[in-house]
Design an enzyme around this catalytic site. Structure first.
Site, short mmCIF file in Angstrom:
data_model
loop_
_atom_site.label_atom_id
_atom_site.label_comp_id
_atom_site.label_asym_id
_atom_site.label_seq_id
_atom_site.Cartn_x
_atom_site.Cartn_y
_atom_site.Cartn_z
N ASP A 75 0.85 -1.19 0.00
CA ASP A 75 0.00 0.00 0.00
C ASP A 75 0.89 1.24 0.00
O ASP A 75 2.10 1.14 0.20
CB ASP A 75 -0.93 0.00 1.22
CG ASP A 75 -0.21 -0.45 2.46
OD1 ASP A 75 0.90 0.03 2.72
OD2 ASP A 75 -0.77 -1.29 3.20
N ASP A 77 1.63 5.10 1.47
CA ASP A 77 1.37 6.08 2.52
C ASP A 77 2.02 7.40 2.17
O ASP A 77 3.13 7.42 1.64
CB ASP A 77 1.95 5.57 3.85
CG ASP A 77 1.22 4.34 4.34
OD1 ASP A 77 -0.02 4.32 4.28
OD2 ASP A 77 1.89 3.38 4.77
N ASP A 156 9.54 3.80 12.86
CA ASP A 156 10.08 2.67 13.62
C ASP A 156 11.51 2.30 13.21
O ASP A 156 12.43 2.38 14.01
CB ASP A 156 9.13 1.45 13.58
CG ASP A 156 8.61 1.10 12.19
OD1 ASP A 156 9.04 1.73 11.21
OD2 ASP A 156 7.79 0.17 12.08
P1 ATP Z 1 3.95 -3.11 5.02
O1 ATP Z 1 2.85 -2.20 4.56
O2 ATP Z 1 4.68 -3.80 3.95
O3 ATP Z 1 3.50 -4.03 6.09
P2 ATP Z 1 5.04 -0.70 6.11
O4 ATP Z 1 6.43 -0.34 6.54
O5 ATP Z 1 4.43 0.13 5.04
O6 ATP Z 1 5.07 -2.22 5.72
P3 ATP Z 1 2.77 0.09 7.68
O7 ATP Z 1 2.17 -0.60 8.85
O8 ATP Z 1 1.99 0.22 6.42
O9 ATP Z 1 4.13 -0.68 7.39
O10 ATP Z 1 3.23 1.51 8.18
C1 ATP Z 1 3.69 2.52 7.30
C2 ATP Z 1 4.84 3.28 7.93
O11 ATP Z 1 4.40 3.91 9.15
C3 ATP Z 1 6.04 2.43 8.34
O12 ATP Z 1 6.92 2.19 7.27
C4 ATP Z 1 6.65 3.25 9.45
O13 ATP Z 1 7.43 4.30 8.90
C5 ATP Z 1 5.43 3.85 10.13
N1 ATP Z 1 4.97 3.03 11.25
C6 ATP Z 1 4.00 2.07 11.22
N2 ATP Z 1 3.83 1.51 12.42
C7 ATP Z 1 4.70 2.11 13.25
C8 ATP Z 1 5.00 2.00 14.64
N3 ATP Z 1 4.38 1.10 15.40
N4 ATP Z 1 5.96 2.82 15.15
C9 ATP Z 1 6.60 3.73 14.37
N5 ATP Z 1 6.36 3.88 13.08
C10 ATP Z 1 5.42 3.09 12.51
MG MG Z 2 2.48 -0.03 4.29
#
Ligand code: ATP
Ligand code: MG
Length: 459
Positions: A75, A77, A156
């Site tokens: 996805d 963001d 994170d």
């Molecule tokens: P994926 O979508 O492939 O699972 P992602 O890194 O995009 O991985 P998301 O849960 O979609 O994960 O979150 C988007 C972004 O928001 C992350 O890349 C990170 O920068 C931030 N983020 C998400 N959850 C947290 C958290 N618990 N603490 C700090 N930052 C976070």
């Molecule tokens: Mg994501």
């Protein structure tokens, strides 16, 4: 709860960053290699629109990381300096989400672009409406806005702190994120213990990304995990349910499971199952095989369902508890039902499991005995059940792990070639396991509530 002071003390400790860490490395198109063709057109539209109105806007997180690594982002963001209200006003097709972590979802048919305003660490002057931290250091509310540099420090992992700008096609990489991505390293931003205390789910995320990307967890990031694993207890059960789905139903279940066990996190999610696999060879084989089969189904494009997965994970515990009731003199079926309720009740303390899944879980378990009765009309009756295919797969799984069911799987495989079965199958309503029903307003990323629950440190 001493909110403001705790927040300030806590973050001041955590925000003493070196100048270097807070400033991004700017990577040009040639260096980072991301082309616009890899990116969602809708996400780009959001960036262009925000830029046109004079706001800063970037793609951030997994979509930048995965595009850079040549993978398909799940996805997209967006991070911006526009407030959620400003973003909401700008896009007719958007809605404001969440209170404790405000966001905007911009909707393009089934695609949802999540737009978040840059966050910063709360300071003394911020009130509890904006930021709130629990006694243990866990973040409960996080609505203090800041700059892109501040925002990066709140992400994170370093590989998730990379921002893509569409106006000059640069990537802004913080805290060596780009280099860590090249070196295949998962490294927390800031002090690991503090960051895990703020949000213990980050421990699960470290494992998830290590498994998904085939990266190593950097030494200091991994060092405190075993010791801090019990902090998972503080996480609300609905959020852990969402995390479990992401951990195990994304195609990397086996590696994820082994890592979770190694880091003492698996028992935090499935305490009953952990007890079984630690002490019983059949249980250990059964759970590993469940992971392998889940991955294989996903690789071959088949659907996987939470209820089958949970039914399998809790099966060894169910058998244990059922055996206890049998010893107390209960007949098999009542013993099974009582055990099913007990095991599910225990599991719900850790991960919620919606009723729409606990009901079919119990049906799969219940059908294991029914499938053993094949005389007269019994076979046809069992095969008519909507849960037949799942229950049959479950029989195969049990046999695969060495249970001697006297050729039961083979018998049912043969039965499915019969005319009787073909007629039943033709008339059966489609099993939800193979047809995903889409509810209105559900997005391809889950409902707004699911999404909100699974993100960031909130209930
Ligand atoms: P994926 O979508 O492939 O699972 P992602 O890194 O995009 O991985 P998301 O849960 O979609 O994960 O979150 C988007 C972004 O928001 C992350 O890349 C990170 O920068 C931030 N983020 C998400 N959850 C947290 C958290 N618990 N603490 C700090 N930052 C976070
Ligand atoms: Mg994501």
């Amino acid at each position: 709860m001493s909110i403001v002071n705790t927040v300030a003390r806590f973050f001041n400790r955590n925000t003493k960053k070196t100048e270097e860490e807070c400033k991004p490395e700017i990577l040009q198109r040639k260096q980072h290699g991301i082309s616009r063709r890899q990116l969602s057109e809708n996400a780009l539209k959001v960036l262009y629109r925000l830029n046109k109105e004079g706001y800063q806007a970037y793609l951030v997180g997994g979509c930048v990381r995965d595009s850079m690594l040549g993978a398909h982002p799940k996805d997209f963001d967006v991070a911006t300096n526009a407030t959620p209200e400003q973003v909401n006003q700008l896009f007719r097709n958007s809605r404001l989400i969440g209170r404790r972590f405000k966001l905007v979802h911009v909707l393009f048919g089934r695609e949802v672009i999540e737009v978040a305003t840059f966050r910063t660490s709360p300071k003394e002057e911020h009130n509890s409406q904006q930021a709130k931290t629990g006694d243990s250091g866990m973040i409960l509310r996080d609505n203090v806005y800041g700059s892109i540099d501040d925002d990066a420090m709140r992400r994170d992992f370093t590989i998730n702190a990379m921002y893509y700008a569409v106006n000059d096609f640069t990537v802004h990489s913080y805290a060596n994120g780009y280099q860590d991505a090249q070196d295949k390293l998962i490294r927390l931003m800031g002090d690991p213990e503090t960051r895990y205390r703020e949000d213990p789910v980050r421990m699960l995320r470290a494992i998830r990304f290590a498994a998904k990307l085939d990266f190593e967890i950097e030494h200091e990031t991994k060092a405190p995990i075993k010791m801090m694993a019990p902090l998972m207890e503080q996480i609300p059960a609905p959020r852990l349910f969402e995390e479990v789905l992401k951990l195990f139903l994304s195609g990397n279940a086996l590696v994820t499971y082994r890592l979770l066990r190694e880091y003492k996190l698996f028992g935090e999610l499935f305490p009953l199952t952990e007890q079984c696999v630690a002490n019983d060879e059949f249980a250990a084989r059964f759970v590993e095989q469940t992971m392998i089969n889940t991955d294989t189904r996903i690789q071959s494009g088949k659907s996987v369902t939470p209820y089958y997965f949970f039914a399998a994970l809790l099966w060894p515990s169910l058998q244990r508890v059922q055996a206890e009731f049998l010893e107390q003199g209960l007949p098999p079926q009542p013993a099974l039902h009582k055990a099913a309720n007990r095991v599910i009740e225990q599991q719900l303390k850790r991960t919620s499991i919606p009723k729409r899944f606990t009901i079919p879980m119990k049906e799969i378990w219940d059908m294991q005995a029914r499938l053993e009765k094949k005389k007269g009309k019994k076979a046809a009756e069992a095969a008519e059940s909507n849960r037949f295919r799942a229950a049959y797969d479950f029989v195969l799984l049990r046999e695969q792990c060495g249970e001697n069911l006297r050729g039961l799987g083979k018998w049912w495989t043969g039965y499915q070639e019969s005319e009787e079965y073909k007629e039943i199958a033709a008339n059966r309503k489609p099993d939800e396991r193979h047809t995903k029903k889409r509810r209105p307003r559900r997005t391809n990323r889950g409902s707004a509530n699911d999404r909100q629950r699974s993100r960031r440190p909130e209930a």
